[in-house]
Design an enzyme around this catalytic site. Structure first.
Site, PDB file in Angstrom:
ATOM      1  N   CYS A   3       0.686  -0.984  -0.155  1.00  0.00           N
ATOM      2  CA  CYS A   3      -0.372  -0.352   0.024  1.00  0.00           C
ATOM      3  C   CYS A   3       0.492   1.189   0.260  1.00  0.00           C
ATOM      4  CB  CYS A   3      -0.657   0.046   1.236  1.00  0.00           C
ATOM      5  SG  CYS A   3      -2.429   1.365   1.342  1.00  0.00           S
ATOM      6  N   CYS A  28      -0.453   4.683   2.048  1.00  0.00           N
ATOM      7  CA  CYS A  28      -0.725   4.107   3.431  1.00  0.00           C
ATOM      8  C   CYS A  28       1.122   4.393   4.186  1.00  0.00           C
ATOM      9  CB  CYS A  28      -1.193   2.633   3.754  1.00  0.00           C
ATOM     10  SG  CYS A  28      -2.242   1.588   3.471  1.00  0.00           S
ATOM     11  N   ASP A  29       2.171   3.667   3.466  1.00  0.00           N
ATOM     12  CA  ASP A  29       3.435   3.842   3.723  1.00  0.00           C
ATOM     13  C   ASP A  29       4.658   4.935   2.623  1.00  0.00           C
ATOM     14  OD1 ASP A  29       1.827   2.002   5.584  1.00  0.00           O
ATOM     15  OD2 ASP A  29       2.550   0.448   3.527  1.00  0.00           O
TER      16      ASP A  29
END
Ligand SMILES: Cc1cc2nc3c(=O)[nH]c(=O)nc-3n(C[C@H](O)[C@H](O)[C@H](O)COP(=O)(O)OP(=O)(O)OC[C@H]3O[C@@H](n4cnc5c(N)ncnc54)[C@H](O)[C@@H]3O)c2cc1C
Lengths: 324, 227
Positions: free
Chosen positions: A146, A149-150
């Site tokens: 992701c 997200c990261d």
């Protein structure tokens, strides 16, 4: 301010429904818009984040009608609002099983059992794993599926993206906002992504390519430090230092729950006809989870609309008198 | 400046009207002159303090049952210590003169805004959505448990993890549960080796990667207690 996400309201939900939709990605939400407008009592069950994979996509550039692009979370928010507007209720739970009882389809979830004569499966896919040493061990320690997200953990760093399709190349482009160098590692010597996305990647100075390479191992001490690659042409192994690796090598359908009930193809995708009807009457499938040639938001929406209408027709045919 | 769109504002106003029961005071530890561009020697950098304050001001304006109290982290060192606040922005909640053990460190924006709203509703109503099994287990705790959940505002899976930890803290005061916005506190992200979110650290010993289901998270808590 970027955005503020408004929470969903906990709702009273009746155990008996006209239509139950499994999965709240673009396909499921669209099916909900259509069954809601048909005034069918509709329950949509989503275990994770509303919007499905679309909510994990930074910017969607090929969604017709939005020449300036639209973010995945904005599109998801709008679809959710629209589905709710027409009466679809949303349950935050995981579906555990789907079984038959006469005309009823029984849907067991982590928050109780619900039933309806008609079910639309929109459970989509999950990222395919490489299945190599280190992949599990370093999850959250440099291995990610992701980028939204990261990505921010890799400011000024060097990351690898594994894969050569649309998702891989789009996410590699997104990661250039953070990382200093983004290496696309692909087992072939050309990309499968849309040409326009390829052109962007080729002209981005931060993106570099390792053609005809596969990742054999992910290694490090406490976090990812290097990949062991194999050059498929020369069969040579090399050590490739990186801080993170994002894996976009394709999708596995989320169909384990239905494998004994429905006809699936050899890769596990649900087989439907053009009305989204599966091998069991009253059970429909829409979106990425079914056998199809193009897995995109626009086709997920189209499938969802067709499935919604097919479910409506099915209930009319069996003269089911539910409704709101 | 209004951060919320009109329709969202109305939606939240209504949500609060229908769901809030008791008064909740939101306590923010921030820096005094946050927002000012002046460089003041000795002052700590807090790039998100101003925005955090704006969000909270807007939220409390939506219900008469909500109130905001702002403290200066440096000037009110003793109070900050009392509440265990070691970084800012920090958000705490008070109900009936009692300050709860669930906190936000970093801005509650993006997906975490929904966590903030849901927390407020639960606190005000004095109820959580945890299963009976989890609640019964929490009653058996005898030792303090500290849960730190690292997130980013763009992570759709993260609110699930934070909500779980926060609700556990609502059920039992022995649990302290913190949301930590990883990008704002890079030293902590570094310390706990966070490069993917959500990631929870229980009692400094047990690490949980990802948003795991409630019963599995409970098992991690159990193993942290044993460790
Ligand atoms: C990185 C990336 C970038 C992309 N970029 C684009 C793009 O630019 N343009 C484009 O058109 N498409 C893009 N796509 C593809 C697009 O996201 C998908 O085609 C689309 O999301 C499919 O929608 P869906 O509703 O079929 O499935 P999904 O979006 O996968 O949603 C399925 C939902 O079902 C839920 N679910 C599954 N099983 C259960 C269960 N048992 N109980 C409860 N809930 C369950 C899941 O949690 C999930 O939310 C991209 C995909 C990726 C991965």
């Amino acid at each position: 301010m970027d955005f503020l996400l408004i929470p969903r309201k906990e709702e009273e939900i009746e155990k008996e429904q006209d239509v139950i939709i499994i999965g709240g990605g673009p396909a499921g939400l669209t099916a909900g818009i259509y069954t809601g407008r048909a005034r069918l009592k509709t329950l949509l069950i989503e275990e994770s984040s509303i919007g499905g994979l679309a909510s994990l996509t930074a910017t969607i550039e090929n969604y017709p009608g939005f020449p300036e692009g639209i973010t995945g979370k904005e599109l998801s928010r709008r679809l959710e609002e629209q589905a709710k507007k027409f009466g679809t209720k949303i349950l935050d739970a995981k579906v555990l099983s789907l079984t038959l009882d006469g005309i009823w389809k029984i849907v067991e979830t982590t928050k109780g059992i619900y039933r309806a004569p008609s079910v639309i499966i929109c459970s989509g896919t999950k990222p395919k794993k490489l299945g190599i040493p280190g992949e599990r061990e370093f999850l959250g320690k440099g291995v990610s599926y992701c980028a939204v997200c990261d990505g921010a953990f890799f400011i000024g760093k060097k990351v690898a993206v594994v894969g050569g399709g649309d998702a891989a190349v789009e996410e590699a482009l997104y990661l250039t906002h953070f990382a200093e160098e983004v290496y696309i590692i692909h087992r072939r010597d050309e990309l499968r992504a849309e040409k326009i996305t390829q052109e962007k990647a080729f002209s981005n100075p931060k993106i570099k390519f390792l053609w005809s390479h596969i990742v054999k191992k992910i290694e490090g001490d406490k976090k990812v430090e290097r990949l062991i690659l194999e050059d498929l042409k020369t069969k040579e192994e090399k050590i490739f230092p990186v801080d993170g690796v994002f894996i976009y090598i394709g999708l596995t359908p989320q169909t384990e729950l239905y494998s004994s009930l429905l006809k699936l193809d050899e890769n596990g995708f649900i087989i439907t006809d053009e009305n989204m009807q599966t091998s069991v009457p009253g059970i429909f499938a829409a979106g990425d989870v079914r056998v199809k040639s193009l897995r995109q938001i626009v086709t997920a929406l189209s499938d969802g609309a067709i499935a919604g209408v097919s479910a409506t027709k099915y209930l009319e045919e069996i003269k089911f008198k539910g409704g709101i | 400046m209004a951060l919320l769109r009109d329709e969202d504002r109305k939606y939240l106003e209504n949500l609060f009207k229908e769901n809030l029961k008791d008064k909740v005071k939101i306590i923010l530890f921030s820096e005094k002159s946050s927002g000012s561009k002046l460089y003041i020697p000795g002052r700590i950098e807090c790039p998100y303090c101003q925005q955090t304050r704006e969000i909270l001001e807007e939220v409390v304006s939506l219900s008469e049952l909500l109130e905001l109290e702002v403290h200066d982290f440096l000037a009110e060192e003793i109070l900050a210590k009392k509440y265990g606040i070691d970084k800012i922005p920090a958000i705490l909640f008070q109900k009936d003169d009692e300050v709860l053990n669930l906190r936000f460190f970093g801005i509650p924006s993006g997906y975490e805004f929904s966590t903030l709203i849901e927390d407020i509703v639960d606190i005000s109503r004095g109820e959580t959505h945890l299963s009976e099994k989890t609640k019964n287990f929490l009653k058996t705790l005898t030792k303090p448990v500290h849960i730190q959940v690292f997130v980013t505002p763009t992570c759709p899976y993260c609110p699930r993890a934070v909500r779980l930890a926060h609700q556990m803290a609502m059920e039992n005061k022995l649990i302290t549960a913190d949301m930590i916005e990883a990008i704002e506190f890079p030293h902590l992200a570094e310390k706990y080796q966070v490069s993917g979110v959500p990631k929870s650290i229980i009692n400094e010993t047990v690490e949980v990667e990802g948003a795991v289901p409630e019963d599995i998270f409970v098992e991690y808590v159990k193993s942290a207690i044993k460790a």
